[in-house]
Design a protein around this motif. Structure first.
Motif, PDB file in Angstrom:
ATOM      1  N   LEU A   7       1.580   7.971 -14.677  1.00  0.00           N
ATOM      2  CA  LEU A   7       1.917   7.513 -16.028  1.00  0.00           C
ATOM      3  C   LEU A   7       1.553   8.573 -17.056  1.00  0.00           C
ATOM      4  CD1 LEU A   7       0.662   3.806 -15.920  1.00  0.00           C
ATOM      5  CD2 LEU A   7       2.997   4.631 -15.599  1.00  0.00           C
ATOM      6  N   SER A  60       7.219   7.995 -13.179  1.00  0.00           N
ATOM      7  CA  SER A  60       5.904   7.698 -12.624  1.00  0.00           C
ATOM      8  C   SER A  60       5.981   7.753 -11.093  1.00  0.00           C
ATOM      9  CB  SER A  60       5.451   6.310 -13.067  1.00  0.00           C
ATOM     10  OG  SER A  60       6.295   5.314 -12.484  1.00  0.00           O
ATOM     11  N   GLN A 103      -0.102  13.405 -16.474  1.00  0.00           N
ATOM     12  CA  GLN A 103       0.161  12.125 -15.812  1.00  0.00           C
ATOM     13  C   GLN A 103      -1.090  11.689 -15.063  1.00  0.00           C
ATOM     14  OE1 GLN A 103       4.047  13.907 -14.193  1.00  0.00           O
ATOM     15  NE2 GLN A 103       4.509  11.701 -14.164  1.00  0.00           N
ATOM     16  N   HIS A 116       4.877   6.875 -21.124  1.00  0.00           N
ATOM     17  CA  HIS A 116       4.943   5.668 -20.297  1.00  0.00           C
ATOM     18  C   HIS A 116       4.003   4.599 -20.844  1.00  0.00           C
ATOM     19  CE1 HIS A 116       6.258   8.394 -16.791  1.00  0.00           C
ATOM     20  NE2 HIS A 116       7.263   7.579 -17.011  1.00  0.00           N
ATOM     21  N   ASN A 141      -1.410   7.198 -11.405  1.00  0.00           N
ATOM     22  CA  ASN A 141      -0.202   6.413 -11.136  1.00  0.00           C
ATOM     23  C   ASN A 141       1.060   7.129 -11.601  1.00  0.00           C
ATOM     24  OD1 ASN A 141      -1.539   4.010 -10.077  1.00  0.00           O
ATOM     25  ND2 ASN A 141      -2.283   3.716 -12.162  1.00  0.00           N
TER      26      ASN A 141
END
Length: 255
Positions: free
Chosen positions: A203, A232, A198, A207, A201
């Motif tokens: 993400l 997220s 990730q 995502h 953010n």
């Protein structure tokens, strides 16, 4: 001059203002196509875009009793995290002093007034520009287009994606998504950790692909074990982003 003649300029202004507001809404509703195209452009070895920009309204109130000044200006070098669009101001303001060319700005999708991409000098989007072009005579419109050096096409039929007429399916899925699917699968098989990483953010790859509207790659990621419940930093799943972007095929997949 009769009363109807006196009222005519204000009526025309009101109608044009309503049309511009409608153009703003169309730009916001179709922004997902703009971002999908930019997402794939970032993966190309050879760039395909002449340019890609969004238009934002900037305001400044110089005195307390004065109506704020407004300038609509273009922004490029864009990034989008599913909530905020960030980019660099292209224009030099005419009146405003609270912002300068080159400043980095950030807005939400519902705050943009337009977007436009040029590929091989043919434009996509540009809703406010087409609204202005609709008020011009043929010769004036031709001079306008020549000044830009672009093929704007029919102001009554604004295109959203590349080769939309030739391949209507491009509205549903970006052509590169189908081509790159096998490469994505091979890459994840070799680098399985990529599916759980990730960014700042929060993400994940799932995502990002959901935000960009890449249904085939979303399927591949799920098949390879991507967690569709992963959230997220904004506490949103891939499905939440797909709903906000209104990517119906991905909504159905993630449901």
């Amino acid at each position: 001059m009769d009363q109807n003649e006196e009222n005519k300029p204000s009526v025309i202004y009101k109608e044009q203002n309503e049309k511009m507001n409608a153009a703003n809404v169309r730009a916001q509703e179709s922004f997902k196509y703009f971002w999908r195209e930019l997402y794939w452009e970032s993966r190309r070895i050879i760039p395909a875009h002449d340019f890609a920009m969004i238009k934002l309204a900037f305001t400044q109130q110089f005195t307390e009793d004065e109506t704020p000044k407004v300038e609509h200006m273009w922004v490029n070098n864009l990034n989008f995290d599913g909530e905020h669009i960030t980019g660099e101001l292209v224009n030099e303001p005419h009146q405003l002093t609270n912002i300068e060319k080159g400043d980095i700005v950030s807005r939400k999708v519902n705050e943009i007034s337009d977007w436009m991409i040029s590929i091989e000098e043919k434009t996509y989007g540009g809703f406010t520009i087409h609204t202005m072009r609709a008020t011009m005579g043929e010769e004036e419109r031709e001079r306008h287009d020549q000044a830009w050096g672009l093929n704007f096409g029919d102001f009554n039929d604004v295109l959203l994606v590349h080769q939309q007429k030739e391949n209507p399916g491009n509205l549903i899925e970006h052509p590169m998504c189908k081509i790159m699917g096998s490469n994505v699968r091979a890459y994840i098989n070799k680098n399985p950790d990529e599916i759980t990483i990730q960014d700042e953010n929060g993400l994940s790859l799932l995502h990002k692909e959901a935000i960009a509207g890449n249904a085939e790659i979303v399927k591949i990621l799920l098949d390879l074990g991507a967690d569709k419940e992963l959230k997220s930093k904004s506490n949103k799943t891939a499905l939440t982003y797909a709903k906000e972007m209104n990517w119906q095929p991905i909504i159905e997949i993630l449901k």
